[in-house]
Scaffold this motif. Structure first.
Motif, PDB file in Angstrom:
ATOM      1  N   ALA A  91       0.827  -1.208   0.000  1.00  0.00           N
ATOM      2  CA  ALA A  91       0.000   0.000   0.000  1.00  0.00           C
ATOM      3  C   ALA A  91       0.863   1.260   0.000  1.00  0.00           C
ATOM      4  CB  ALA A  91      -0.930  -0.011   1.215  1.00  0.00           C
ATOM      5  N   LEU A  92       1.927   1.254   0.792  1.00  0.00           N
ATOM      6  CA  LEU A  92       2.828   2.406   0.842  1.00  0.00           C
ATOM      7  C   LEU A  92       3.507   2.645  -0.502  1.00  0.00           C
ATOM      8  CD1 LEU A  92       4.475   1.860   4.336  1.00  0.00           C
ATOM      9  CD2 LEU A  92       3.099   3.836   3.669  1.00  0.00           C
ATOM     10  N   GLY A 119      -3.948 -10.523  -1.266  1.00  0.00           N
ATOM     11  CA  GLY A 119      -4.154  -9.359  -0.407  1.00  0.00           C
ATOM     12  C   GLY A 119      -3.112  -8.281  -0.648  1.00  0.00           C
ATOM     13  N   ALA A 120      -1.850  -8.670  -0.780  1.00  0.00           N
ATOM     14  CA  ALA A 120      -0.793  -7.700  -1.036  1.00  0.00           C
ATOM     15  C   ALA A 120      -0.940  -7.085  -2.414  1.00  0.00           C
ATOM     16  CB  ALA A 120       0.573  -8.360  -0.891  1.00  0.00           C
ATOM     17  N   LEU A 126      -5.030  -0.968  -5.389  1.00  0.00           N
ATOM     18  CA  LEU A 126      -5.937   0.085  -4.931  1.00  0.00           C
ATOM     19  C   LEU A 126      -5.212   1.401  -4.681  1.00  0.00           C
ATOM     20  CD1 LEU A 126      -8.129  -2.036  -2.499  1.00  0.00           C
ATOM     21  CD2 LEU A 126      -8.954  -0.876  -4.552  1.00  0.00           C
ATOM     22  N   ALA A 127      -4.012   1.326  -4.114  1.00  0.00           N
ATOM     23  CA  ALA A 127      -3.290   2.559  -3.778  1.00  0.00           C
ATOM     24  C   ALA A 127      -2.602   3.184  -4.977  1.00  0.00           C
ATOM     25  CB  ALA A 127      -2.253   2.265  -2.686  1.00  0.00           C
ATOM     26  N   SER A 128      -2.195   2.347  -5.938  1.00  0.00           N
ATOM     27  CA  SER A 128      -1.303   2.820  -6.991  1.00  0.00           C
ATOM     28  C   SER A 128      -1.868   3.907  -7.909  1.00  0.00           C
ATOM     29  CB  SER A 128      -0.818   1.635  -7.841  1.00  0.00           C
ATOM     30  OG  SER A 128      -1.901   1.004  -8.488  1.00  0.00           O
ATOM     31  N   ILE A 156      -3.124   5.219   0.832  1.00  0.00           N
ATOM     32  CA  ILE A 156      -2.483   4.157   1.605  1.00  0.00           C
ATOM     33  C   ILE A 156      -3.525   3.408   2.443  1.00  0.00           C
ATOM     34  CG2 ILE A 156      -0.804   3.684   3.434  1.00  0.00           C
ATOM     35  CD1 ILE A 156       0.723   6.186   2.383  1.00  0.00           C
ATOM     36  N   GLY A 157      -4.430   4.159   3.075  1.00  0.00           N
ATOM     37  CA  GLY A 157      -5.473   3.536   3.881  1.00  0.00           C
ATOM     38  C   GLY A 157      -6.378   2.645   3.058  1.00  0.00           C
TER      39      GLY A 157
END
Length: 342
Positions: A91-92, A119-120, A126-128, A156-157
């Motif tokens: 996510a980061l 999951g990863a 989603l974040a990208s 990130i969240g």
């Protein structure tokens, strides 16, 4: 990963929108049908571009440096070790890395093929599309650093939400056997071994990397200028012609309704992350609630064509629908939080 090259990839693979042509057509319409408004529109455009110029310059140089140095190679390290740590790291990095979908698709396909946790991968996906250094600079210059920071944290969240949600329900019918039979793994920009090799931070010592820096900087500068010019012209037209009362009535006010509407409108309306920034600025000036603005940019960024196609190309429809569901839920949560603190 909401970067310029990401959207350029979409422009090459999907029906093209000639941004320069649309901009000239809009200016011509104003000149012919509302001549007194033509000069104020040009003035608004020039002043807006001048005010955003330092942020554009930073965005161009940042993306060019990251590409030329090969720093995307560090991304693979997020997908190793403990799954919970993988989700957070994915996510980061997904929310801060400027990589186009032609690089991401073969990389993610390879990870899924060798058994990387979904999951990863979901956290990264989603974040990208939502944030990177270039997007942060443009957003800060127009909407303020507070909004840009909140959007980055929301990206990130959202990745963490989707990643852990997928991990918890990994054994359910939705996430079991997620891959298509023959996922599309080809790249559109000649990526054969994505994310391989070590970064070269002093890229200027290699002629090929120096050339890549120049080419990337020029390409992204022209890209940003094209889309921001169109966006600022549309912003000027919205301020001049769209009744503020209509925007305030649909997307203004308190409570969850304008936030939900912002997410529902943003999902299908999004064309380009950079072009969306001035449009949100115009909507806010006309009465859009702060929370609705945040839900608009989060839901729209995740569901835009280049972001969504990277998911659709690799996984079955049930996983794709979960991806969109996470986007809707996460955008509403982000909007409610921003509404409370803005």
């Amino acid at each position: 990963m909401a970067d310029t090259t990401h959207t350029q990839d979409s422009a090459r693979r999907f029906p093209k929108l000639n941004a320069w042509g649309v901009t000239l057509a809009l200016l011509l319409l104003i000149a012919v049908f509302d001549t007194p408004q033509f000069t104020p529109t040009l003035t608004f455009l020039i002043e807006a571009l001048a005010g955003t110029a330092p942020f554009i310059l930073f965005a161009v140089l940042a993306v060019a440096y990251l590409k030329a140095s090969g720093s995307e190679n560090l991304l693979a390290k997020a997908f190793s070790g403990n799954q919970a740590r993988m989700i957070v790291m994915a996510a980061l990095l997904g929310g801060l890395s400027p990589f186009c979908s032609c690089e991401v698709i073969p990389f993610i396909a390879a990870l899924l093929a060798v058994g990387a946790p979904l999951g990863a991968v979901m956290a990264f996906w989603l974040a990208s599309p939502l944030m990177d250094p270039a997007m942060f600079a443009i957003t800060s210059g127009t909407l303020g650093w507070e909004f840009a920071t909140a959007k980055a944290l929301s990206a990130i969240g959202l990745g963490v939400l989707g990643g852990f949600g997928t991990m918890l329900f990994a054994n359910t019918p939705v996430f079991s056997n997620p891959l298509r039979e023959r996922p599309a793994v080809g790249g559109c920009c000649g990526v054969k071994e994505p994310f391989s090799g070590a970064p070269v931070w002093r890229f200027w010592q290699a002629s090929e990397r120096s050339a890549l820096f120049k080419d990337t900087a020029l390409e992204n500068a022209l890209f940003l200028l094209k889309w921001l010019t169109l966006a600022y012209v549309i912003e000027a037209m919205m301020l001049a012609y769209v009744p503020a009362e209509m925007i305030a009535g649909l997307l203004g006010g308190e409570g969850i309704w304008p936030i939900l509407m912002g997410a529902l409108v943003g999902a299908p309306a999004y064309l380009n992350g950079y072009a969306a920034v001035p449009l949100v600025d115009a909507l806010l000036a006309q009465g859009m609630a702060p929370g609705a603005a945040m839900s608009f940019v989060i839901a729209g960024g995740v569901s835009c064509i280049p972001a969504a196609i990277a998911v659709w190309a690799l996984v079955k429809p049930k996983v794709f629908l979960a991806y969109l569901g996470y986007a809707l839920i996460g955008s509403v949560i982000a909007g409610m939080i921003w509404q409370a603190i803005a």
